[in-house]
Design a protein around this motif. Structure first.
Motif, PDB file in Angstrom:
ATOM      1  N   GLU A  58       0.807  -1.217   0.000  1.00 52.31           N
ATOM      2  CA  GLU A  58       0.000   0.000   0.000  1.00 52.31           C
ATOM      3  C   GLU A  58       0.844   1.272   0.000  1.00 52.31           C
ATOM      4  O   GLU A  58       0.419   2.308  -0.517  1.00 52.31           O
ATOM      5  N   HIS A  59       2.050   1.187   0.571  1.00 55.54           N
ATOM      6  CA  HIS A  59       2.892   2.380   0.695  1.00 55.54           C
ATOM      7  C   HIS A  59       3.698   2.679  -0.561  1.00 55.54           C
ATOM      8  O   HIS A  59       4.375   3.705  -0.637  1.00 55.54           O
ATOM      9  N   LEU A  60       3.641   1.816  -1.556  1.00 53.27           N
ATOM     10  CA  LEU A  60       4.459   2.003  -2.750  1.00 53.27           C
ATOM     11  C   LEU A  60       3.940   3.159  -3.597  1.00 53.27           C
ATOM     12  O   LEU A  60       2.740   3.413  -3.683  1.00 53.27           O
ATOM     13  N   GLU A  88      14.975  -5.532  -8.174  1.00 55.65           N
ATOM     14  CA  GLU A  88      16.139  -5.269  -7.333  1.00 55.65           C
ATOM     15  C   GLU A  88      15.896  -4.128  -6.344  1.00 55.65           C
ATOM     16  O   GLU A  88      16.397  -4.146  -5.219  1.00 55.65           O
ATOM     17  N   GLN A  89      15.099  -3.136  -6.745  1.00 55.95           N
ATOM     18  CA  GLN A  89      14.850  -1.972  -5.903  1.00 55.95           C
ATOM     19  C   GLN A  89      14.120  -2.319  -4.598  1.00 55.95           C
ATOM     20  O   GLN A  89      14.117  -1.526  -3.656  1.00 55.95           O
ATOM     21  N   PHE A  90      13.496  -3.492  -4.524  1.00 54.52           N
ATOM     22  CA  PHE A  90      12.707  -3.857  -3.355  1.00 54.52           C
ATOM     23  C   PHE A  90      13.507  -4.632  -2.308  1.00 54.52           C
ATOM     24  O   PHE A  90      12.949  -5.120  -1.323  1.00 54.52           O
ATOM     25  N   LEU A 100      11.724 -11.715  -1.757  1.00 47.55           N
ATOM     26  CA  LEU A 100      11.890 -13.158  -1.893  1.00 47.55           C
ATOM     27  C   LEU A 100      11.816 -13.584  -3.357  1.00 47.55           C
ATOM     28  O   LEU A 100      12.537 -14.488  -3.790  1.00 47.55           O
ATOM     29  N   LEU A 101      10.943 -12.948  -4.106  1.00 47.52           N
ATOM     30  CA  LEU A 101      10.865 -13.249  -5.533  1.00 47.52           C
ATOM     31  C   LEU A 101      12.162 -12.859  -6.229  1.00 47.52           C
ATOM     32  O   LEU A 101      12.642 -13.564  -7.122  1.00 47.52           O
ATOM     33  N   TYR A 102      12.749 -11.754  -5.816  1.00 45.84           N
ATOM     34  CA  TYR A 102      14.034 -11.330  -6.378  1.00 45.84           C
ATOM     35  C   TYR A 102      15.103 -12.386  -6.109  1.00 45.84           C
ATOM     36  O   TYR A 102      15.918 -12.707  -6.996  1.00 45.84           O
ATOM     37  N   VAL A 103      15.110 -12.963  -4.911  1.00 47.64           N
ATOM     38  CA  VAL A 103      16.052 -14.035  -4.599  1.00 47.64           C
ATOM     39  C   VAL A 103      15.824 -15.218  -5.531  1.00 47.64           C
ATOM     40  O   VAL A 103      16.775 -15.824  -6.049  1.00 47.64           O
ATOM     41  N   ARG A 104      14.552 -15.541  -5.757  1.00 46.45           N
ATOM     42  CA  ARG A 104      14.241 -16.652  -6.656  1.00 46.45           C
ATOM     43  C   ARG A 104      14.774 -16.384  -8.060  1.00 46.45           C
ATOM     44  O   ARG A 104      15.345 -17.274  -8.716  1.00 46.45           O
ATOM     45  N   VAL A 105      14.634 -15.167  -8.538  1.00 45.11           N
ATOM     46  CA  VAL A 105      15.154 -14.798  -9.854  1.00 45.11           C
ATOM     47  C   VAL A 105      16.672 -14.973  -9.890  1.00 45.11           C
ATOM     48  O   VAL A 105      17.230 -15.513 -10.858  1.00 45.11           O
ATOM     49  N   LEU A 106      17.356 -14.536  -8.843  1.00 47.40           N
ATOM     50  CA  LEU A 106      18.812 -14.673  -8.790  1.00 47.40           C
ATOM     51  C   LEU A 106      19.242 -16.135  -8.843  1.00 47.40           C
ATOM     52  O   LEU A 106      20.221 -16.485  -9.506  1.00 47.40           O
TER      53      LEU A 106
END
Length: 218
Positions: A58-60, A88-90, A100-106
């Motif tokens: 909500e704060h984004l 990456e910005q998150f 966590l999704l970013y970690v999965r992508v990595l």
């Protein structure tokens, strides 16, 4: 019992480390003809996966919301480099599931930074996440089969032997087949995984206690 509610992971006893090694020897001998050379140890797997962002958005700003949506879409379309750039910005202060999704992508990209990023994101005692029960990782230059210490009796809340045995079997199948991050569980993997002793009971226990399983990644 909810293993993720333990606030402290104590050191696993030497005796239980020996028991883990003996259990792994049994699995290695029975299913893999003693072909697996890596040794098991109690350790926290550094990867923690989430299928997509769900909470705390909500704060984004409008721009961040647009990037987040685009990042998720890129992930589902397997445009991993675009997903990496957008998500990456998150990390580390954005929505947790986005991180966590970013970690999965990595991990899928085999990016060498993923273990450090995963460790900065992962909180093993958070009630809202799913934790990997095991993994194969290179630690200080040596490959190891990790089993989460919270599954031990002396270092955590404990798990039945059949659960630990299944985790060891699952990770040994990865090593035996040399699976890739892009396709970790192909059909042949699932056939070998299905041969594990007490597999159905183990999967039920892991899901009940909020660990990720192969069935969450179909």
């Amino acid at each position: 019992m909810d293993v993720l509610r333990s606030n402290v992971i104590r050191q696993v006893s030497p005796d239980e480390q020996i028991s883990l090694e003996l259990l792994a020897d049994e699995v290695n001998r029975s299913y893999f003809g003693n072909s697996i050379s890596i040794r098991p140890r109690w350790g926290i797997p550094s990867a923690c996966e989430s299928p997509e962002p769900k909470t705390c958005i909500e704060h984004l700003s409008p721009t961040e919301m647009r990037d987040l949506k685009a990042g998720v879409e890129a992930f589902h379309k397997k445009n991993l480099q675009d997903a990496k750039r957008l998500l990456e910005q998150f990390v580390p202060n954005g929505p947790r599931d986005a991180a966590l999704l970013y970690v999965r992508v990595l991990t899928l990209l085999k990016d060498p930074t993923w273990p450090d990023v995963a460790k900065s994101v992962n909180k093993v005692c958070n009630d809202t996440i799913y934790v990997a029960p095991g993994s194969i990782e290179v630690i200080e230059g040596e490959e190891a089969l990790l089993v989460h210490p919270i599954l031990s009796k002396t270092g955590g809340n404990g798990a039945p032997v059949f659960v630990v045995r299944y985790i060891v079997h699952h990770e040994m199948v990865h090593k035996f087949l040399g699976t890739s991050a892009n396709d970790p569980h192909p059909e042949i993997f699932r056939r070998l995984d299905s041969c594990a002793r007490d597999r159905v009971r183990a999967l039920e226990w892991l899901r009940k206690h909020r660990f990720t399983t192969i069935e969450d990644q179909v």
